[in-house]
Motif scaffolding. Structure first.
Motif, mmCIF file in Angstrom:
data_model
loop_
_atom_site.group_PDB
_atom_site.id
_atom_site.type_symbol
_atom_site.label_atom_id
_atom_site.label_comp_id
_atom_site.label_asym_id
_atom_site.label_seq_id
_atom_site.Cartn_x
_atom_site.Cartn_y
_atom_site.Cartn_z
ATOM 1 N N PHE A 111 0.828 -1.213 0.000
ATOM 2 C CA PHE A 111 0.000 0.000 0.000
ATOM 3 C C PHE A 111 0.859 1.258 0.000
ATOM 4 O O PHE A 111 0.618 2.200 -0.759
ATOM 5 C CB PHE A 111 -0.944 0.000 1.211
ATOM 6 C CG PHE A 111 -1.755 1.258 1.329
ATOM 7 C CD1 PHE A 111 -2.815 1.502 0.467
ATOM 8 C CD2 PHE A 111 -1.447 2.215 2.277
ATOM 9 C CE1 PHE A 111 -3.557 2.682 0.554
ATOM 10 C CE2 PHE A 111 -2.175 3.380 2.382
ATOM 11 C CZ PHE A 111 -3.235 3.618 1.519
ATOM 12 N N ASN A 114 -0.635 8.562 7.362
ATOM 13 C CA ASN A 114 -1.008 7.145 7.347
ATOM 14 C C ASN A 114 -1.042 6.477 8.722
ATOM 15 O O ASN A 114 -1.998 5.784 9.032
ATOM 16 C CB ASN A 114 -0.124 6.336 6.388
ATOM 17 C CG ASN A 114 -0.564 4.895 6.294
ATOM 18 O OD1 ASN A 114 0.082 4.018 6.834
ATOM 19 N ND2 ASN A 114 -1.671 4.633 5.620
ATOM 20 N N TRP A 135 0.585 -7.770 7.679
ATOM 21 C CA TRP A 135 0.277 -7.070 6.417
ATOM 22 C C TRP A 135 0.894 -7.757 5.206
ATOM 23 O O TRP A 135 0.857 -7.217 4.099
ATOM 24 C CB TRP A 135 0.754 -5.604 6.432
ATOM 25 C CG TRP A 135 0.382 -4.753 7.599
ATOM 26 C CD1 TRP A 135 1.246 -4.162 8.472
ATOM 27 C CD2 TRP A 135 -0.932 -4.346 8.024
ATOM 28 N NE1 TRP A 135 0.565 -3.427 9.407
ATOM 29 C CE2 TRP A 135 -0.775 -3.513 9.162
ATOM 30 C CE3 TRP A 135 -2.219 -4.608 7.550
ATOM 31 C CZ2 TRP A 135 -1.852 -2.944 9.819
ATOM 32 C CZ3 TRP A 135 -3.296 -4.037 8.223
ATOM 33 C CH2 TRP A 135 -3.111 -3.213 9.340
ATOM 34 N N ASN A 172 -5.917 -6.328 5.478
ATOM 35 C CA ASN A 172 -5.504 -5.600 4.270
ATOM 36 C C ASN A 172 -5.506 -6.540 3.066
ATOM 37 O O ASN A 172 -5.656 -7.763 3.197
ATOM 38 C CB ASN A 172 -4.139 -4.911 4.445
ATOM 39 C CG ASN A 172 -2.956 -5.859 4.344
ATOM 40 O OD1 ASN A 172 -3.090 -7.069 4.530
ATOM 41 N ND2 ASN A 172 -1.790 -5.317 4.061
ATOM 42 N N ASP A 229 -7.961 -1.797 1.365
ATOM 43 C CA ASP A 229 -7.003 -0.959 0.614
ATOM 44 C C ASP A 229 -7.428 -0.788 -0.836
ATOM 45 O O ASP A 229 -7.220 0.256 -1.417
ATOM 46 C CB ASP A 229 -5.545 -1.458 0.630
ATOM 47 C CG ASP A 229 -4.868 -1.276 1.979
ATOM 48 O OD1 ASP A 229 -5.328 -0.401 2.753
ATOM 49 O OD2 ASP A 229 -3.902 -2.008 2.277
ATOM 50 N N ILE A 286 -5.997 -2.152 -3.462
ATOM 51 C CA ILE A 286 -4.798 -1.967 -4.289
ATOM 52 C C ILE A 286 -5.047 -2.601 -5.661
ATOM 53 O O ILE A 286 -5.942 -3.441 -5.814
ATOM 54 C CB ILE A 286 -3.548 -2.575 -3.616
ATOM 55 C CG1 ILE A 286 -3.741 -4.086 -3.344
ATOM 56 C CG2 ILE A 286 -3.201 -1.828 -2.336
ATOM 57 C CD1 ILE A 286 -2.503 -4.788 -2.815
ATOM 58 N N SER A 338 -13.322 -5.078 -1.182
ATOM 59 C CA SER A 338 -12.299 -4.437 -0.368
ATOM 60 C C SER A 338 -12.822 -3.065 0.029
ATOM 61 O O SER A 338 -13.976 -2.726 -0.235
ATOM 62 C CB SER A 338 -10.979 -4.343 -1.142
ATOM 63 O OG SER A 338 -9.938 -3.862 -0.318
ATOM 64 N N ASN A 360 -8.721 2.424 0.399
ATOM 65 C CA ASN A 360 -7.905 3.279 1.248
ATOM 66 C C ASN A 360 -7.113 4.115 0.256
ATOM 67 O O ASN A 360 -6.179 3.643 -0.364
ATOM 68 C CB ASN A 360 -6.988 2.409 2.117
ATOM 69 C CG ASN A 360 -6.287 3.197 3.194
ATOM 70 O OD1 ASN A 360 -6.455 4.406 3.320
ATOM 71 N ND2 ASN A 360 -5.468 2.508 3.981
ATOM 72 N N ALA A 372 -4.765 5.720 -1.467
ATOM 73 C CA ALA A 372 -3.323 5.985 -1.412
ATOM 74 C C ALA A 372 -2.964 7.260 -2.145
ATOM 75 O O ALA A 372 -2.120 8.048 -1.690
ATOM 76 C CB ALA A 372 -2.566 4.798 -2.012
ATOM 77 N N TYR A 386 -12.861 6.561 3.200
ATOM 78 C CA TYR A 386 -12.853 5.197 2.666
ATOM 79 C C TYR A 386 -14.092 4.977 1.793
ATOM 80 O O TYR A 386 -15.118 5.635 1.997
ATOM 81 C CB TYR A 386 -12.919 4.174 3.803
ATOM 82 C CG TYR A 386 -11.658 3.984 4.603
ATOM 83 C CD1 TYR A 386 -10.568 3.311 4.066
ATOM 84 C CD2 TYR A 386 -11.567 4.424 5.917
ATOM 85 C CE1 TYR A 386 -9.426 3.091 4.814
ATOM 86 C CE2 TYR A 386 -10.431 4.210 6.681
ATOM 87 C CZ TYR A 386 -9.352 3.534 6.123
ATOM 88 O OH TYR A 386 -8.224 3.322 6.863
#
Length: 313
Positions: free
Chosen positions: A15, A88, A180, A207, A236, A238, A253, A256, A258, A296
């Motif tokens: 992340f 973060n 993680w 995560n 997250d 991702i 998910s 988050n 980034a 979020y």
């Protein structure tokens, strides 16, 4: 342009690699960066902060290794009257109020878990066949992040609390920290599956990196082909997880963001380095804890484009 000193707790964190990319992109016309990989070592991060101060940085942007070490970093910055933006990983309220030139960029910590819980509730109700033993109870395993990390603790607690508040009973078969990490998570799920087999009805992950490890483990057991499904959720959103959601391998998910965390960290650090108001000329808002909270968003197959757009910035 101001000189901003940045540390990231671990460059190879999945992340945080996207946060770092956003920081570098947004800094191109706003600040010169000294960028450090703290390699998950708080002592190393403390030394990096001292080094950056000695090089004359105008502000610091710090992604803590250990949130409890914030006071040490604050003291170093305060002694030199250097403004400081944590991002973060959130310091305690006590630490944040100890220095008037200290701000935070991140999220509302419990929100991710509440949203993840809502994704679990909605998908469980839509798929009665997931209740393999027909007892109306979700038999789940939980892959937890770093013990003591505020996000890990909140995500572990509030995800299940949200499920139960929506009238669904749960039974925890296993919980363990995967730190993680994808590889650690795969090894843990290998062991859990050997012990519990198909009694596992849901894999809940703090995560996405750990969710990807769970997927790798369960694929080896024949899941995700034909009718053999194991619901998995992460946090997250991702890019690798977005692919799994689109393919139907992951239920969902929680985005988050980034990109916006990285952008906001640079915006605030550049502003305070120049003696401006932290959010001057930006669209960010500060709450009463001196924090910019990036919201979020629940991500499932239905709104996958929202997550894709986040990484297109």
């Amino acid at each position: 342009m101001p000189l901003v000193g940045v540390t990231i707790y671990k460059f190879d964190d999945n992340f945080m690699s996207f946060v770092r990319r956003a920081i570098e992109t947004n800094a191109e016309d706003k600040a010169k960066l000294i960028l450090n990989d703290s390699q998950n070592d708080q002592a190393k991060q403390n030394e990096q902060v001292e080094m950056m101060i000695s090089k004359g940085v105008d502000s610091l942007a710090i992604n803590l290794v250990d949130p409890q070490a914030a006071s040490t970093i604050i003291e170093k910055a305060k002694n030199e009257d250097i403004p400081l933006v944590f991002f973060n990983k959130e310091p305690s309220k006590e630490d944040m109020t100890s220095y008037d030139k200290c701000w935070f960029v991140g999220t509302d910590t419990p929100a991710a878990a509440i949203i993840q819980g809502e994704v679990i509730v909605k998908s469980w109700k839509e798929h009665p066949e997931w209740d393999k033993n027909g007892d109306g109870v979700i038999q789940y395993v939980m892959l937890k992040g770093e013990p003591g990390h505020p996000d890990a603790e909140a995500r572990t607690t509030y995800s299940i609390k949200t499920v139960e508040e929506n009238g669904i009973e749960t039974e925890e078969l296993e919980i363990q920290t995967g730190m993680w990490d994808t590889v650690k998570a795969k090894d843990i799920v290998d062991a859990w599956y050997a012990k519990h087999g198909d009694a596992i009805e849901f894999v809940i992950c703090n995560n996405d990196a750990m969710a990807l490890g769970a997927i790798a483990s369960l694929k080896a057991e024949g899941y995700f082909t034909g009718d053999k499904i194991m619901p998995i959720v992460g946090v997250d959103a991702i890019p690798d997880a977005i692919v799994q959601i689109e393919e139907g391998t992951m239920v969902g998910s929680v985005l988050n963001d980034a990109t916006n965390q990285g952008y906001a960290a640079v915006d605030l650090a550049a502003n305070v380095a120049l003696g401006k108001d932290p959010i001057d000329g930006t669209n960010w808002n500060l709450d009463d804890t001196k924090a910019v909270r990036v919201p979020y968003v629940a991500i499932t197959k239905e709104n996958i484009q929202v997550a894709k757009d986040c990484y297109g910035k």
